[in-house]
Scaffold this motif. Structure first.
Motif, mmCIF file in Angstrom:
data_model
loop_
_atom_site.group_PDB
_atom_site.id
_atom_site.type_symbol
_atom_site.label_atom_id
_atom_site.label_comp_id
_atom_site.label_asym_id
_atom_site.label_seq_id
_atom_site.Cartn_x
_atom_site.Cartn_y
_atom_site.Cartn_z
ATOM 1 N N TRP A 1 -54.733 -22.729 4.141
ATOM 2 C CA TRP A 1 -56.118 -21.832 5.177
ATOM 3 C C TRP A 1 -55.487 -22.432 6.505
ATOM 4 O O TRP A 1 -55.379 -24.094 6.751
ATOM 5 C CB TRP A 1 -57.035 -22.153 4.711
ATOM 6 C CG TRP A 1 -56.961 -20.707 3.558
ATOM 7 C CD1 TRP A 1 -56.020 -19.745 3.207
ATOM 8 C CD2 TRP A 1 -57.811 -20.450 3.273
ATOM 9 N NE1 TRP A 1 -56.030 -19.229 1.783
ATOM 10 C CE2 TRP A 1 -58.490 -19.668 2.269
ATOM 11 C CE3 TRP A 1 -59.851 -20.651 3.060
ATOM 12 C CZ2 TRP A 1 -59.278 -18.797 1.367
ATOM 13 C CZ3 TRP A 1 -60.773 -20.395 2.307
ATOM 14 C CH2 TRP A 1 -61.092 -19.420 1.426
ATOM 15 N N ARG A 2 -55.422 -21.659 8.554
ATOM 16 C CA ARG A 2 -55.400 -22.749 8.683
ATOM 17 C C ARG A 2 -57.111 -23.441 9.446
ATOM 18 O O ARG A 2 -57.587 -22.384 8.705
ATOM 19 C CB ARG A 2 -54.851 -22.110 10.225
ATOM 20 C CG ARG A 2 -53.488 -21.331 10.049
ATOM 21 C CD ARG A 2 -53.426 -20.149 10.675
ATOM 22 N NE ARG A 2 -53.171 -21.150 12.032
ATOM 23 C CZ ARG A 2 -52.367 -20.716 13.395
ATOM 24 N NH1 ARG A 2 -51.478 -19.899 13.064
ATOM 25 N NH2 ARG A 2 -52.159 -21.223 13.956
ATOM 26 N N THR A 3 -56.928 -24.267 9.936
ATOM 27 C CA THR A 3 -58.280 -25.253 10.430
ATOM 28 C C THR A 3 -58.970 -23.973 11.163
ATOM 29 O O THR A 3 -60.665 -24.196 10.734
ATOM 30 C CB THR A 3 -57.906 -26.949 10.680
ATOM 31 O OG1 THR A 3 -57.574 -27.295 10.118
ATOM 32 C CG2 THR A 3 -59.431 -27.295 10.966
ATOM 33 N N GLU A 4 -58.542 -24.067 11.368
ATOM 34 C CA GLU A 4 -59.248 -22.930 13.184
ATOM 35 C C GLU A 4 -59.883 -21.970 12.525
ATOM 36 O O GLU A 4 -60.920 -21.745 12.899
ATOM 37 C CB GLU A 4 -58.398 -22.264 14.133
ATOM 38 C CG GLU A 4 -57.066 -22.994 15.112
ATOM 39 C CD GLU A 4 -56.380 -23.204 14.600
ATOM 40 O OE1 GLU A 4 -56.163 -23.466 13.309
ATOM 41 O OE2 GLU A 4 -55.157 -23.671 15.199
ATOM 42 N N GLN A 5 -59.226 -20.712 11.219
ATOM 43 C CA GLN A 5 -59.606 -19.907 10.209
ATOM 44 C C GLN A 5 -61.115 -20.149 9.491
ATOM 45 O O GLN A 5 -61.798 -19.731 9.646
ATOM 46 C CB GLN A 5 -58.383 -19.237 9.962
ATOM 47 C CG GLN A 5 -57.611 -18.884 10.280
ATOM 48 C CD GLN A 5 -56.434 -18.162 9.316
ATOM 49 O OE1 GLN A 5 -55.999 -18.981 9.001
ATOM 50 N NE2 GLN A 5 -55.748 -16.840 10.317
ATOM 51 N N LYS A 6 -61.059 -21.901 9.505
ATOM 52 C CA LYS A 6 -62.141 -22.243 7.863
ATOM 53 C C LYS A 6 -62.817 -22.883 9.805
ATOM 54 O O LYS A 6 -64.381 -22.258 8.711
ATOM 55 C CB LYS A 6 -61.441 -23.760 7.401
ATOM 56 C CG LYS A 6 -60.016 -23.202 6.360
ATOM 57 C CD LYS A 6 -60.023 -25.375 5.915
ATOM 58 C CE LYS A 6 -58.522 -25.073 5.014
ATOM 59 N NZ LYS A 6 -58.802 -26.398 4.564
ATOM 60 N N THR B 1 -64.031 -21.103 11.387
ATOM 61 C CA THR B 1 -64.531 -19.210 12.102
ATOM 62 C C THR B 1 -65.458 -19.244 11.017
ATOM 63 O O THR B 1 -65.867 -18.047 11.597
ATOM 64 C CB THR B 1 -63.485 -18.392 12.119
ATOM 65 O OG1 THR B 1 -62.581 -19.466 13.915
ATOM 66 C CG2 THR B 1 -63.826 -17.393 12.670
ATOM 67 N N LEU B 2 -64.421 -18.993 9.907
ATOM 68 C CA LEU B 2 -65.838 -18.678 8.380
ATOM 69 C C LEU B 2 -67.288 -19.588 8.946
ATOM 70 O O LEU B 2 -68.268 -18.491 8.499
ATOM 71 C CB LEU B 2 -65.268 -19.131 7.501
ATOM 72 C CG LEU B 2 -63.689 -18.205 7.158
ATOM 73 C CD1 LEU B 2 -63.524 -18.720 5.644
ATOM 74 C CD2 LEU B 2 -64.456 -16.645 6.828
#
Length: 471
Positions: A225-230, A232-233
């Motif tokens: 999982w990309r850090t940006e996506q984490k 964003t959650l």
């Protein structure tokens, strides 16, 4: 030639899905899809702002005037007031008094002392009684003002009663004023219901996005999982909190706890919202995605300090009567935090654009564009409030920032929403013009082969006819 083209296509490398990092939706979207997404969010923002220009007023204000009772060195004003039909949706009540002189004169600064009692009723039953003694402040008037600065002597943020009795007495230690005005300000129920409804819609949509994004990310190994996506959650979670679905419970079980929770949630969101953009711009400086303590330490420290400041200052402002000077200090301090976060983000943004390729620059442009558009909306909103002061009491004043922030969150989700491998472009290493050219050449080759086959079949038929005639 057809065989050569097929060999070229087969030479495009494919990766094992189990080792693919989840790309972001707008990384693999076409230009039209990106434009449609951007303009959709802009349209929602414009519609929300337009609707907010209408609707019920933010608050209702009622004034009661009185002539001061003159004493030797002071003046006295008394009010006995009864307020009925109160509901939790009134949200708040502010009680204040201002003093007025008959004619302009010099500058006035005079101490005021208030003594008052408040009795609260619910369904004709007394639920509590409070007495306030020797509440002091100082009011002032400039040379060009007939009225003094208001003295807000009571703030109510938990309307768990339906009737309130106030018995007040004010003594101002000067004879320069001759009149007093008792002001009662309270939140409009219809306005609060409208705002609550919009907040619940945003909370519901963000909750759906949160569930969808989690389910989509679970299709990939968690370590990819990309850090940006984490983050964003996390942003989605804090955004749901700022809309505060628990506020609905306050309609049925009114309590000051819900107001404190509202302050807590908003403080968490504001602090994290500032850090979020600092994080995603700073990630560009970590190409290998190996994030050490140096990446987080300063950001966590800033988040904690900003959160504590927001929470304490908001609690003090909402529950206590502060001097005008102290309120200004808090406002300046809040602006200082915003300026520090903004300067930090701009420096990281500048560095990020210098270290990225075209694909990453496209995403950075989306980030920067979203921030720029949000700032433009805010500037437009405050300019409109300056030229049309009547909008200050409309939902516009409350919804402007709230709508812009929520739409920014949803746009960040749209950017970082993980794309499945089958949704991505098949020939991601080949330029789109080259793909079209290859497809055109294949079509021409197929058409030529069909013509040759047809000609060959016609020749065979003619030969057979000649043989038949010869026989």
């Amino acid at each position: 030639m057809n065989g050569e083209l097929q060999n070229d296509i087969q030479s495009v490398p494919f990766s094992d899905d189990d080792h693919i990092e989840p790309n972001m939706t707008l990384e693999v979207a076409s230009k039209w899809e990106t434009l449609i997404t951007v303009f959709t969010f802009l349209a929602i923002a414009v519609i929300t702002v337009f609707i907010s220009c209408f609707g019920p007023s933010l608050e209702i204000k009622e004034d009661t005037k009185n002539i001061l009772e003159m004493r030797e060195t002071s003046a006295l004003s008394r009010f006995y007031m009864k307020f009925t039909n109160l509901k939790p949706t009134n949200k708040y009540q502010h009680f204040s008094i201002t003093f007025r002189r008959q004619s302009l004169g010099g500058k006035i600064s005079a101490p005021v002392e208030a003594n008052f009692t408040a009795t609260y009723f619910k369904d004709n039953i007394t639920i509590r009684h409070q007495s306030y003694q020797n509440v002091k402040t100082t009011v002032t008037s400039t040379r060009t003002s007939l009225e003094s600065t208001p003295f807000v002597f009571l703030k109510e943020t938990n309307i768990d009663y339906d009737v309130l009795l106030l018995n007040t007495s004010f003594e101002i230690f000067t004879r320069a004023y001759q009149f007093s005005t008792f002001s009662w300000q309270y939140g409009c129920s219809l306005h609060e219901m409208m705002i609550l409804g919009i907040r619940m819609v945003y909370a519901f949509v963000e909750f759906l996005f949160l569930i969808l994004m989690i389910f989509r990310l679970k299709k990939f190994p968690k370590n990819l999982w990309r850090t940006e996506q984490k983050y964003t959650l996390y942003l989605l979670v804090t955004s749901i909190l700022i809309n505060n679905p628990l506020e609905v419970l306050n309609l049925y079980f009114p309590s000051s706890i819900f107001h404190i929770l509202d302050i807590l949630f908003s403080s968490v969101f504001i602090s994290f919202f500032a850090i979020y953009f600092i994080i995603i711009f700073d990630l560009v400086n970590y190409k290998n995605r190996v994030l050490d303590s140096s990446f987080y330490s300063k950001k966590i420290l800033f988040f904690c300090i900003y959160f504590i400041f927001n929470f304490i200052s908001k609690c003090i402002t909402d529950f206590f009567n502060l001097s005008e000077k102290l309120e200004q200090i808090m406002e300046i301090s809040s602006l200082l935090f915003i300026c520090v976060a903004g300067a930090w983000m701009i420096s990281l943004m500048k560095s990020a654009f210098q270290k990225t390729d075209d694909t990453e620059k496209f995403i950075l442009k989306l980030y920067s564009g979203a921030i720029a558009i949000a700032i433009i909306f805010e500037i437009f909103g405050y300019s409109l409030l300056t030229f049309k002061p009547e909008l200050k009491v409309k939902p516009f004043n409350t919804l402007l920032t709230h709508a812009v922030v929520n739409l920014m969150v949803l746009f960040m989700v749209e950017i970082h929403f993980p794309a499945l491998p089958e949704e991505e472009k098949l020939f991601d290493e080949v330029d789109s013009d080259e793909i079209l050219e290859i497809e055109k050449m294949i079509d021409e080759e197929d058409a030529l082969n069909e013509n040759n086959n047809q000609l060959f079949e016609d020749t065979q038929v003619d030969d057979e006819d000649e043989k038949v005639q010869t026989q």
